[in-house]
Design an enzyme around this catalytic site. Structure first.
Site, PDB file in Angstrom:
ATOM      1  N   TYR A 113      12.307  48.842  39.268  1.00 37.32           N
ATOM      2  CA  TYR A 113      12.025  48.125  38.023  1.00 37.32           C
ATOM      3  C   TYR A 113      10.732  48.691  37.427  1.00 37.32           C
ATOM      4  O   TYR A 113      10.471  49.884  37.542  1.00 37.32           O
ATOM      5  CB  TYR A 113      11.969  46.611  38.288  1.00 37.32           C
ATOM      6  CG  TYR A 113      12.141  45.791  37.045  1.00 37.32           C
ATOM      7  CD1 TYR A 113      13.228  45.980  36.202  1.00 37.32           C
ATOM      8  CD2 TYR A 113      11.206  44.828  36.704  1.00 37.32           C
ATOM      9  CE1 TYR A 113      13.380  45.237  35.046  1.00 37.32           C
ATOM     10  CE2 TYR A 113      11.348  44.066  35.552  1.00 37.32           C
ATOM     11  CZ  TYR A 113      12.435  44.287  34.721  1.00 37.32           C
ATOM     12  OH  TYR A 113      12.583  43.554  33.573  1.00 37.32           O
ATOM     13  N   LYS A 168      41.521  40.699  40.677  1.00 37.10           N
ATOM     14  CA  LYS A 168      41.709  42.072  40.209  1.00 37.10           C
ATOM     15  C   LYS A 168      40.474  42.914  40.521  1.00 37.10           C
ATOM     16  O   LYS A 168      40.580  44.056  40.988  1.00 37.10           O
ATOM     17  CB  LYS A 168      41.948  42.055  38.697  1.00 37.10           C
ATOM     18  CG  LYS A 168      42.441  43.364  38.130  1.00 37.10           C
ATOM     19  CD  LYS A 168      43.930  43.510  38.348  1.00 37.10           C
ATOM     20  CE  LYS A 168      44.487  44.700  37.624  1.00 37.10           C
ATOM     21  NZ  LYS A 168      45.933  44.631  37.484  1.00 37.10           N
ATOM     22  N   GLU A 210      43.984  42.949  30.533  1.00 43.50           N
ATOM     23  CA  GLU A 210      44.793  42.207  31.510  1.00 43.50           C
ATOM     24  C   GLU A 210      45.264  40.890  30.911  1.00 43.50           C
ATOM     25  O   GLU A 210      44.469  40.139  30.317  1.00 43.50           O
ATOM     26  CB  GLU A 210      43.939  41.917  32.753  1.00 43.50           C
ATOM     27  CG  GLU A 210      44.715  41.422  33.941  1.00 43.50           C
ATOM     28  CD  GLU A 210      45.397  42.547  34.700  1.00 43.50           C
ATOM     29  OE1 GLU A 210      46.335  42.254  35.470  1.00 43.50           O
ATOM     30  OE2 GLU A 210      44.989  43.702  34.542  1.00 43.50           O
ATOM     31  N   ASP A 211      46.554  40.609  31.062  1.00 46.78           N
ATOM     32  CA  ASP A 211      47.105  39.286  30.748  1.00 46.78           C
ATOM     33  C   ASP A 211      46.796  38.836  29.320  1.00 46.78           C
ATOM     34  O   ASP A 211      46.404  37.686  29.078  1.00 46.78           O
ATOM     35  CB  ASP A 211      46.604  38.254  31.760  1.00 46.78           C
ATOM     36  CG  ASP A 211      47.158  38.504  33.153  1.00 46.78           C
ATOM     37  OD1 ASP A 211      48.080  39.314  33.282  1.00 46.78           O
ATOM     38  OD2 ASP A 211      46.659  37.897  34.125  1.00 46.78           O
ATOM     39  N   ASP A 236      49.197  45.503  32.409  1.00 47.47           N
ATOM     40  CA  ASP A 236      50.503  44.843  32.308  1.00 47.47           C
ATOM     41  C   ASP A 236      51.544  45.787  31.717  1.00 47.47           C
ATOM     42  O   ASP A 236      52.729  45.690  32.038  1.00 47.47           O
ATOM     43  CB  ASP A 236      50.400  43.583  31.437  1.00 47.47           C
ATOM     44  CG  ASP A 236      49.406  42.593  32.005  1.00 47.47           C
ATOM     45  OD1 ASP A 236      49.518  42.268  33.183  1.00 47.47           O
ATOM     46  OD2 ASP A 236      48.505  42.172  31.263  1.00 47.47           O
ATOM     47  N   ALA A 271      55.319  43.713  26.670  1.00 49.29           N
ATOM     48  CA  ALA A 271      54.362  44.772  26.995  1.00 49.29           C
ATOM     49  C   ALA A 271      54.884  45.680  28.094  1.00 49.29           C
ATOM     50  O   ALA A 271      54.906  46.907  27.960  1.00 49.29           O
ATOM     51  CB  ALA A 271      53.028  44.139  27.411  1.00 49.29           C
ATOM     52  N   ASN A 362      58.596  37.431  38.340  1.00 50.26           N
ATOM     53  CA  ASN A 362      57.887  36.918  39.508  1.00 50.26           C
ATOM     54  C   ASN A 362      57.356  35.512  39.202  1.00 50.26           C
ATOM     55  O   ASN A 362      56.796  35.292  38.136  1.00 50.26           O
ATOM     56  CB  ASN A 362      56.703  37.857  39.829  1.00 50.26           C
ATOM     57  CG  ASN A 362      56.337  37.890  41.283  1.00 50.26           C
ATOM     58  OD1 ASN A 362      56.891  37.142  42.079  1.00 50.26           O
ATOM     59  ND2 ASN A 362      55.402  38.731  41.632  1.00 50.26           N
ATOM     60  N   ASN A 392      51.480  46.700  40.991  1.00 49.18           N
ATOM     61  CA  ASN A 392      50.539  47.500  40.206  1.00 49.18           C
ATOM     62  C   ASN A 392      49.351  48.005  41.012  1.00 49.18           C
ATOM     63  O   ASN A 392      48.662  48.927  40.574  1.00 49.18           O
ATOM     64  CB  ASN A 392      50.019  46.685  39.022  1.00 49.18           C
ATOM     65  CG  ASN A 392      51.063  46.450  37.964  1.00 49.18           C
ATOM     66  OD1 ASN A 392      52.258  46.615  38.214  1.00 49.18           O
ATOM     67  ND2 ASN A 392      50.652  46.065  36.780  1.00 49.18           N
TER      68      ASN A 392
END
Length: 458
Positions: A113, A168, A210-211, A236, A271, A362, A392
């Site tokens: 720092y 994830k 994502e999603d 996706d 998608a 799923n 995935n």
């Protein structure tokens, strides 16, 4: 179709009198109720009582309650507590930030720092490309969602999406040593999503969308790819498509058919379905007949959405005009990324010899895989409790490892196909069979080979 899963694992603490032989009584009761016992431990043994912890996998939350009720119905047994193992795992979250450097002395602080860090900042001012060399950017990915299409739960919002995005991020670290962080946005406005990601992008070496529900996800991805100088990957879409293509390449080897010659029926054109179709066409497919919730795509279909228009233009070359059940007659391949129970047993029975069924909805697929395997040569699902899971995790860790290592700026279709071929090649000819068309997600060669293929394609 229903089977027990670790995702619904519970630990039950039960007390009973020694003369009842509680261990035998408990195991018999749980087994008869259809659960799978994975561990048993006597935690306390006295003259007047025995206390036992039993861990078991159940089918769902209702089944877990049935196990509790069945044990409680036995005279002499007392259920003290039931713990949901999945909830226990998530207490306090699944990821954390840790320092890579020691901070034990004043010298350490002076370098990590102030005042030493100012020299690093000035170096980046002098040469902006040094940000990848001198900061976390070189190994960091943002996992971005608006919570609008989370798993099979739908539009549940950013807070409820956070456990999924944490998971994830944990997978990124476990499989590819990539530092990923959840970015759950409290907006579903395309302009706000794009602008927010643009503003935070300097921290990251890549963006994993994502999603995010279709069709907005297509526009978000397109605009971010135009704005940013780091790769933007919509898992996706592209992650699913890559693993499907990899699995299909190996399945076609088993049935001795060529991609250019097969009839493919698809259910689902969101998608994932659109991305799958694009990669299949790039890999030689010529005959795709696709359906969505509104029926057949093609023919008289029209749309103002560019991605749907692409699907209409590139599918149904023979102008087929029937429903999905009629389309299945003589089909070589079925790929479902849609909803449960789309197909009937007769549909799979009517397919061509050497048929391939990828029922990927799923947790409940388009057709029971047990039924599908009565007729199809190769069957794959999105579930971990059946062979040939289209997961995935086989794709995105290695893809981002390669993108980050190459300091890539963009993602191309060539790169996606190369990743699929690398995954397929992880299954050797001696390993390839109808129950093993994709490698295990725990195979360390997968990330290495996918990353290498990505770097070579950048």
């Amino acid at each position: 179709m229903a089977s027990t899963s670790p995702g619904y694992g519970i630990t039950i603490r039960v007390e009973g009198s020694p003369e009842l032989q509680p261990v035998a009584l408990i195991t018999t009761t749980i087994t008869n109720a259809g659960a799978t016992i994975t561990a048993l431990d006597v935690v306390e043994s006295l003259l007047e009582k025995v206390v036992i912890d039993v861990t078991c996998d159940t089918i769902d939350s209702d089944h877990a309650q049935q196990i509790h009720d069945a044990l409680s119905a036995n005279n002499g047994l007392t259920v003290r507590k039931v713990s949901d193992r999945t909830f226990l795992l998530h207490l306090g979250g699944k990821i954390e930030v840790t320092s890579k450097v020691p901070l034990k002395t004043r010298d350490d602080l002076s370098r990590a720092y102030t005042p030493g860090v100012a020299r690093i900042s000035q170096a980046i001012v002098d040469d902006p490309s040094d940000v990848r060399r001198l900061t976390m950017k070189r190994n960091t990915v943002a996992v971005v969602t608006d919570g609008s299409a989370v798993l099979g739960l739908g539009n549940i919002g950013p807070a409820a999406a956070l456990p999924v995005m944490e998971g994830k991020a944990a997978l990124f670290k476990r499989f590819a040593n990539v530092d990923a962080w959840p970015v759950c946005l409290d907006t579903q406005d395309v302009d706000e999503i794009v602008r927010t990601v643009q503003l935070i992008a300097p921290v990251y070496g890549g963006i994993n969308l994502e999603d995010i529900s279709a069709p907005r996800c297509f526009e978000v991805e397109r605009r971010l790819r135009e704005l940013l100088d780091i790769p933007v990957f919509h898992d996706d879409q592209h992650g699913t498509a890559i693993v499907v293509l990899a699995a299909l390449r190996n399945a076609l080897k088993l049935v001795k058919k060529e991609m250019s010659a097969v009839k493919i029926v698809m259910s689902g054109a969101g998608a994932a379905g659109t991305a799958i179709a694009r990669l299949l066409l790039l890999s030689g497919a010529q005959n795709i007949i696709a359906f969505d919730k509104d029926g057949l795509i093609g023919g008289d279909s029209t749309s103002s959405d560019p991605m749907r228009s692409w699907f209409i233009e590139h599918s149904n070359p023979g102008n087929f005009a029937g429903d999905i059940h009629q389309a299945m007659v003589g089909a070589d391949i079925f790929i479902g990324v849609s909803a449960p129970h789309v197909l009937k047993e007769a549909d799979v029975a009517a397919m061509a010899a050497g048929s391939i069924v990828f029922a990927l909805a799923n947790p409940d697929p388009e057709i029971d895989p047990v039924i599908a395997r009565k007729y199809a040569t190769v069957v794959a699902t999105g579930r971990s409790d059946h062979p040939n899971q289209i997961n995935n995790v086989l794709a995105f860790p290695g893809i981002f490892r390669g993108l980050l290592d190459a300091q890539a700026h963009k993602i191309t279709d060539k790169l996606l196909v190369a990743a699929a071929e690398a995954i397929a090649d992880c299954v050797s000819p001696s390993q390839l069979n109808t129950s093993f068309i994709v490698p295990s997600v725990f195979d360390p060669n997968v990330v290495v080979k996918v990353a290498a293929a990505v770097k070579a394609s950048v």
